[in-house]
Design a protein around this motif. Sequence first.
Motif, PDB file in Angstrom:
ATOM      1  N   GLY A   2     -13.571 -35.900 -57.400  1.00 23.64           N
ATOM      2  CA  GLY A   2     -12.637 -36.937 -56.962  1.00 23.64           C
ATOM      3  C   GLY A   2     -13.148 -38.340 -57.210  1.00 23.64           C
TER       4      GLY A   2
ATOM      5  N   TRP B  48     -10.908 -41.098 -58.751  1.00 20.81           N
ATOM      6  CA  TRP B  48      -9.719 -41.446 -57.945  1.00 20.81           C
ATOM      7  C   TRP B  48     -10.146 -42.170 -56.675  1.00 20.81           C
ATOM      8  N   GLU B  49     -11.344 -41.848 -56.219  1.00 17.93           N
ATOM      9  CA  GLU B  49     -11.894 -42.573 -55.077  1.00 17.93           C
ATOM     10  C   GLU B  49     -12.107 -44.049 -55.458  1.00 17.93           C
TER      11      GLU B  49
ATOM     12  N   TRP C 292      -8.253 -32.857 -55.589  1.00 25.68           N
ATOM     13  CA  TRP C 292      -9.187 -33.972 -55.801  1.00 25.68           C
ATOM     14  C   TRP C 292      -8.439 -35.273 -56.044  1.00 25.68           C
TER      15      TRP C 292
ATOM     16  N   LYS D 129      -6.054 -36.346 -52.618  1.00 20.22           N
ATOM     17  CA  LYS D 129      -6.767 -36.960 -51.494  1.00 20.22           C
ATOM     18  C   LYS D 129      -6.729 -38.481 -51.526  1.00 20.22           C
ATOM     19  N   HIS D 130      -6.432 -39.039 -52.702  1.00 26.43           N
ATOM     20  CA  HIS D 130      -6.592 -40.489 -52.854  1.00 26.43           C
ATOM     21  C   HIS D 130      -5.276 -41.192 -53.121  1.00 26.43           C
TER      22      HIS D 130
END
Length: 636
Positions: free
Chosen positions: A326, A329-330, A357, A360-361
């Motif tokens: 992730g 994207w984090e 993954w 979540k963002h």
Amino acid sequence: MNYYKVENLEQYFKMYNKSVREPRKFWERIADENFTWYQRWDKVLEYDMSKAEIQWFVNGKLNITKNCIDRHLNKRGDKTAIIFEPNDPKEKAQHITYNELHQRVCKMANVLREQGVKKGDRVCIYLPMIPELAVSLLACARIGAIHSVVFAGFSATALNSRIVDCDAKFVITADGSYRGNKSIDLKGIVDEALEKAPMVQTVLVAKRTNTDVPMKEGRDKWLQPLLDSASSNNVAEIMDSENPLFILYTSGSTGKPKGMVHTTGGYMVYTAYTFKNVFRYEENDIYWCTADIGWITGHSYIVYGPLLNGATTVMFEGIPNYPDFGRFWEIVEKHKITQFYTAPTAIRSLAKESTEWVEKHDLSSLKVIGSVGEPINEEAWHWYNNHIGQKRCPITDTWWQTETGGVMIAPLPFVTPTKPTYATFPLPGVQAVLMDEKRNEIEDNQVVGSLCIKFPWPGIARTIWGDHQRYIDTYFSAFPGKYFTGDGALRDEVGYYRITGRVDDVVIVSGHNLGTAPIEDAINEHPAVAESAIVGFPHDIKGNALYGFITLKETGLTRDQNNLRNEINQHISTHIGPIAKLDKIQFVAGLPKTRSGKIMRRILRKIAEGDFSNFGDTSTLLNPEIVDLIKDDRIE
Ligand code: WT7
């Protein structure tokens, strides 16, 4: 009409036509209205394609760092120029303002001058993706030194040949670098590379990993103390438009890497203009290109293009899968990225993981997403479009090369309708053509041909360092009067281009341009190897992977084959770098050859792909019987 900014499709056509009818006027206006020059040019363009002699903005005087930094200070001094996102997400990101960047570049420029670097000297930069890397490029440009960045994943041998080729007397490096959960002994690689590079007088060492590294008396110096005591006042060197700005090596179809030379004025105008339009950049956007500055993508679209536009550009030190899948994207969420630019190989590797993954963002900050380095396959395109762009953000599939300096063919977001796997229209100023086998220009659409450019653009490389004849032979000879890209392309019914891939002995592996010849040279140095031929074959993640057909000397025949395979790959790692390792190695009794002794790669390519349907005419082969033998032992 503001030439610098293409607002809609109608304007695109207008500007494109203008740029073909009156290329000088077109580029002159862009150069006039958007940059600071010490002295205006006498002539916009002077060229002779047969001699590969091209000059833009002849006798213009400028300094590119004045345009990247100083001229923004009034309006944007406190704006963030560079966001540094470290490898380890627990380490704090750094926000470097234009004022701070100015200070840091001036100090570094003064350090270089104190160390004896002069205008025209080559400085080799072998650094990880830390702020010192961008600062080093700009500091060289400030004092007129020619930077030659070598990607810090390259081996000591590769680094050595790049230092020797351009006779660099100065090297800037770091103690070590981080990559995921590994750290790499960069200084050790430099020391090894310098064993056979007697021209190097000074090595400046930045601290990153704080490891204890040997420092050679008189040659190696820690960078930080020198920076601490340097003044932050620096008068920029006055450069001619055609003074070299940098050298960047790219692999070719012979063993020796080609040092592509880019010059100052044209490169500045071209990278600034293309950045603005290809990413539809607006003030306050936060732009992130995931490439390494060791490649042209990083030169043009992490450093020069964004800074010339006064943008905020992100430098990411790490990798897409650390600490988990992730990470990209984090970072998008954390810095509220508006433009995201990456390579198909990264997209494919993340697309095979769970979409959790991504989910979540919060990716709602994104406006435009881009792709570069190799053809993007349909599946990857849709995944990128659905999950990252969330069908809101146009994908700009940008086709270009180290040699072109900047993007050449790409949809302009919110201007050119996208089409999966198509790079679509050439940018204004880019006169793309397709050529047939008889070297005639193909007028029809819906056909495939060799992609050429028939008129100079400001960003084109000017020569190969130290070997202008090779520059002519490689790019300007196959189709006289035109620049030949080495790529094949298809043009559809509306005139959109789809790049079909290399038509020469270059294979794009994970977006890295690898000449097969240098890899073969490295393999052939192994004592057990007699001869080798490398071809590419399709690979789910990497786009292409490498398949080696190798014949052995007597001494090799009795060896354990797997050991030998490992040794050969190790050999490639040390000579070129781990990216050039072979996925498959088949030991063969002989290679298919023509009567003139040329290896028939066409046949080997088919075997590697597992396509036995049509080998074409094998009657001209010296040893046609070898084809069946190779085929029978093919590695799945
Ligand atoms: C070769 C140039 C330009 C920066 C990265 C690579 C291939 C590049 C695309 C694309 C299809 C592409 C071409 C080209 N390539 N972008 N969007 N679609 N192919 O620079 O290492 O000089 O490699 O990369 O084959 O010739 P480079």
